[in-house]
Design an enzyme around this catalytic site. Structure first.
Site, PDB file in Angstrom:
ATOM      1  N   ASP A 179      43.920  44.929  44.382  1.00 45.53           N
ATOM      2  CA  ASP A 179      42.738  45.651  44.833  1.00 45.53           C
ATOM      3  C   ASP A 179      41.993  46.159  43.602  1.00 45.53           C
ATOM      4  O   ASP A 179      42.599  46.712  42.680  1.00 45.53           O
ATOM      5  CB  ASP A 179      43.136  46.828  45.727  1.00 45.53           C
ATOM      6  CG  ASP A 179      41.932  47.446  46.397  1.00 45.53           C
ATOM      7  OD1 ASP A 179      41.649  47.068  47.543  1.00 45.53           O
ATOM      8  OD2 ASP A 179      41.264  48.306  45.771  1.00 45.53           O
ATOM      9  N   ASP A 221      29.222  41.853  43.281  1.00 46.99           N
ATOM     10  CA  ASP A 221      29.583  40.442  43.491  1.00 46.99           C
ATOM     11  C   ASP A 221      30.063  39.813  42.186  1.00 46.99           C
ATOM     12  O   ASP A 221      31.004  39.003  42.182  1.00 46.99           O
ATOM     13  CB  ASP A 221      28.391  39.666  44.031  1.00 46.99           C
ATOM     14  CG  ASP A 221      28.058  40.060  45.467  1.00 46.99           C
ATOM     15  OD1 ASP A 221      28.916  40.696  46.100  1.00 46.99           O
ATOM     16  OD2 ASP A 221      26.955  39.718  45.939  1.00 46.99           O
ATOM     17  N   GLU A 261      37.255  43.915  48.380  1.00 47.28           N
ATOM     18  CA  GLU A 261      37.752  43.841  47.014  1.00 47.28           C
ATOM     19  C   GLU A 261      39.249  43.566  46.966  1.00 47.28           C
ATOM     20  O   GLU A 261      39.896  43.795  45.942  1.00 47.28           O
ATOM     21  CB  GLU A 261      37.433  45.143  46.274  1.00 47.28           C
ATOM     22  CG  GLU A 261      38.176  46.372  46.776  1.00 47.28           C
ATOM     23  CD  GLU A 261      37.455  47.071  47.926  1.00 47.28           C
ATOM     24  OE1 GLU A 261      37.698  48.267  48.131  1.00 47.28           O
ATOM     25  OE2 GLU A 261      36.619  46.421  48.607  1.00 47.28           O
TER      26      GLU A 261
END
Length: 556
Positions: free
Chosen positions: A402, A419, A445
């Site tokens: 993460d 992005d 994410e």
């Protein structure tokens, strides 16, 4: 013909009798014949070709006859009701003794004359106003007419046979004179028909093989399998040619050699400019013109003719089919150009279908932003990996990743910057994969890495290297670099932390949240793992979600 005439005469006599009877209904219903009617009926044999006749009512009983003894009798013919009562004429031809023929003068006969006569018995229905009243049976001696008819037929047959014999003689003479020429013509025609039959059989075989080729090519699962099928089929479809297939690489700067057959060879790579077929955008046939130029990919060339067929799919050139004539098969090779063109079209459609199927499959299992596999593919792959480990005992680890403080990138620098961060992390994960290892973006994410055949110690080492690789990434957005990217990593091992996909994923997530609770940018292993790495801290579900979506105040 004789029967038809007799039926017609009987119908006329029936009409004549019906029209002369004073009251037809009463006559056939009661059987009572008036005096005037009696005179007419008795005179009828003398004024016609019949020698005897009867009148029947609708039950088949004789109400009047030229032979008075027959009045009151009932006919025993089963066809009377079935045929005459339905309004049809019943015809019967029998050979009877002369004694049964009325008014026949036996004194005029020779001793050698036949003792029988041919008699026609004809039943005609008596119908008035659509009602069946009865029937009239006529007896006629047809011996002379029959003999005359037979004599005429025999004479006609004799004349016809004579004419046919003369004609046959004339034909034989003509055939004899032209025999040599006709034989030559027939032989040429037979040869032509034989060639036509051979062409038909060859065409039927080609159509069958093309159909089978198309069916097999459409069922191929990959390009490698497709080209293997092409090699095997082309050996049978075009036995007079050696060949090879080239397909454009993904970069489209070169064509890769994929398959060859019948003794042909293919180069690993060729340039599109080195083939006259590709440069000109149409089929190139070497050996069909007075002046020809050899393609670079056909070198070294020994003078044999060859074809270059650009393989087109959806208006785009996807490859090249190269065919070269075998020794002493040049004539057959030129005749097979149309068939070879059809083969190229079949191959082009199959290549397009396989590529389209691969693209659709990639779209269904790939994340469009990072190019990594999606959650659906990750779940399926993890299930297969667990089954494999259960069967073989091979180690298996799962790494959950993460991005730390990802919301800060979006809020501070915009979603485009976010992005770019996700792409950078995805690229780091993909570069860290080897062999059967799978990197996935499971959502937002969050990322997952499946590591088959990795011991727990190796998996921990890989996780730490991945964390360091991401931390070393520098992402530029516009004219400046984004802040340093860090990740929190959780590791779970099979079967220590679970034997089911959901259990293993939950254990890795728990380790991930433990890494976040301990300050982020670190690797944690799930509870109960071997080694000296601390277990994750216990975090409740609602608190865990809050910590994942909202960074601590100090981090913000």
């Amino acid at each position: 013909m004789l029967e038809s005439d007799l039926r017609h005469q009987a119908a006329q006599l029936n009409t004549q009798v019906m029209s002369h009877l004073e009251n037809v209904d009463v006559t056939f219903r009661t059987g009572v014949i008036g005096e005037h009617d009696q005179e007419f009926l008795e005179l009828l044999p003398a004024t016609s070709d019949i020698y005897r006749f009867k009148l029947f009512d609708d039950t088949g009983q004789v109400i009047w006859s030229t032979r008075a003894a027959e009045i009151g009798s009932v006919t025993n013919k089963t066809d009377f009701i079935a045929t005459v009562a339905m309004g049809n004429i019943l015809y019967n031809h029998e050979e009877k003794p002369i004694a049964e023929v009325d008014f026949f003068d036996t004194d005029k006969l020779d001793a050698s004359a036949p003792s029988t006569r041919h008699v026609a018995e004809i039943y005609t229905p008596a119908i008035k106003d659509g009602r069946f009243l009865g029937a009239i049976e006529f007896y006629s001696d047809i011996t002379q007419v029959r003999n005359l008819f037979i004599t005429r037929v025999r004479l006609s047959l004799f004349v016809l046979c004579s004419i046919a014999l003369l004609a046959l003689t004339a034909v034989i003479v003509v055939l004899y004179r032209t025999n040599l020429q006709q034989v030559r013509v027939l032989r040429a025609r037979a040869e032509k028909e034989r060639e036509l039959m051979d062409d038909q059989l060859r065409l039927a075989r080609e159509v069958r093989l093309l159909g089978e080729l198309n069916e097999w090519l459409q069922s191929s699962r990959s390009l490698d399998e497709l080209f293997d099928m092409v090699s095997r089929f082309m050996t049978h479809i075009l036995p007079e040619a050696e060949g090879s297939v080239y397909v454009y690489s993904n970069s489209r700067d070169v064509l890769d050699g994929c398959a060859s057959w019948n003794g042909g060879t293919h180069k690993a790579h060729i340039h599109p400019e080195g083939c006259w077929g590709l440069r000109r955008g149409r089929t190139y046939e070497f050996g069909a013109s007075e002046i020809d130029f050899v393609c670079e990919h056909a070198e070294p060339h020994d003078g044999r003719p060859y074809f270059c067929f650009p393989i087109l799919a959806h208006g785009e050139t996807v490859g090249l089919l190269h065919l070269r004539a075998l020794e002493d098969r040049e004539e057959c090779f030129h005749a097979s150009k149309k068939l070879a063109q059809l083969c190229a079209e079949q191959i082009s459609m199959a290549i397009a279908n396989v590529r389209m199927r691969d693209q659709l499959h990639d779209q269904s299992v790939r994340d469009p932003l990072t190019g990594l596999f999606n959650r659906r593919h990750m779940t399926e792959t993890l299930r297969k990996s667990i089954n494999r480990s259960q069967q073989t005992g091979a180690p298996l680890s799962l790494i959950a990743v993460d991005v730390d403080h990802f919301k800060k990138f979006n809020d501070t620098h915009g979603h485009d910057a976010g992005d770019m961060v996700l792409r950078a992390v995805g690229a780091a994960l993909e570069q860290g994969c080897d062999r059967d290892e799978v990197a996935c973006r499971t959502g937002g994410e969050e990322f997952t890495l499946i590591l088959p055949d990795n011991t727990p110690e190796d998996a921990m080492t890989r996780a730490e290297k991945l964390r360091q690789a991401v931390e070393a990434v520098s992402v530029r957005y516009g004219e400046k670099s984004l802040p340093r990217i860090t990740i929190s990593v959780g590791v779970a091992h099979y079967p220590a932390h679970g034997t089911m996909p959901q259990d293993l994923m939950r254990a890795a997530d728990d380790a991930l949240y433990a890494a976040k609770d301990k300050g982020r940018n670190q690797v944690q292993v799930a509870c109960g793992a071997p080694g000296n790495i601390a277990a994750p801290l216990p975090v409740q579900g609602q608190q865990r979600e809050t910590q994942k979506s909202s960074p601590p105040a100090s981090a913000a």
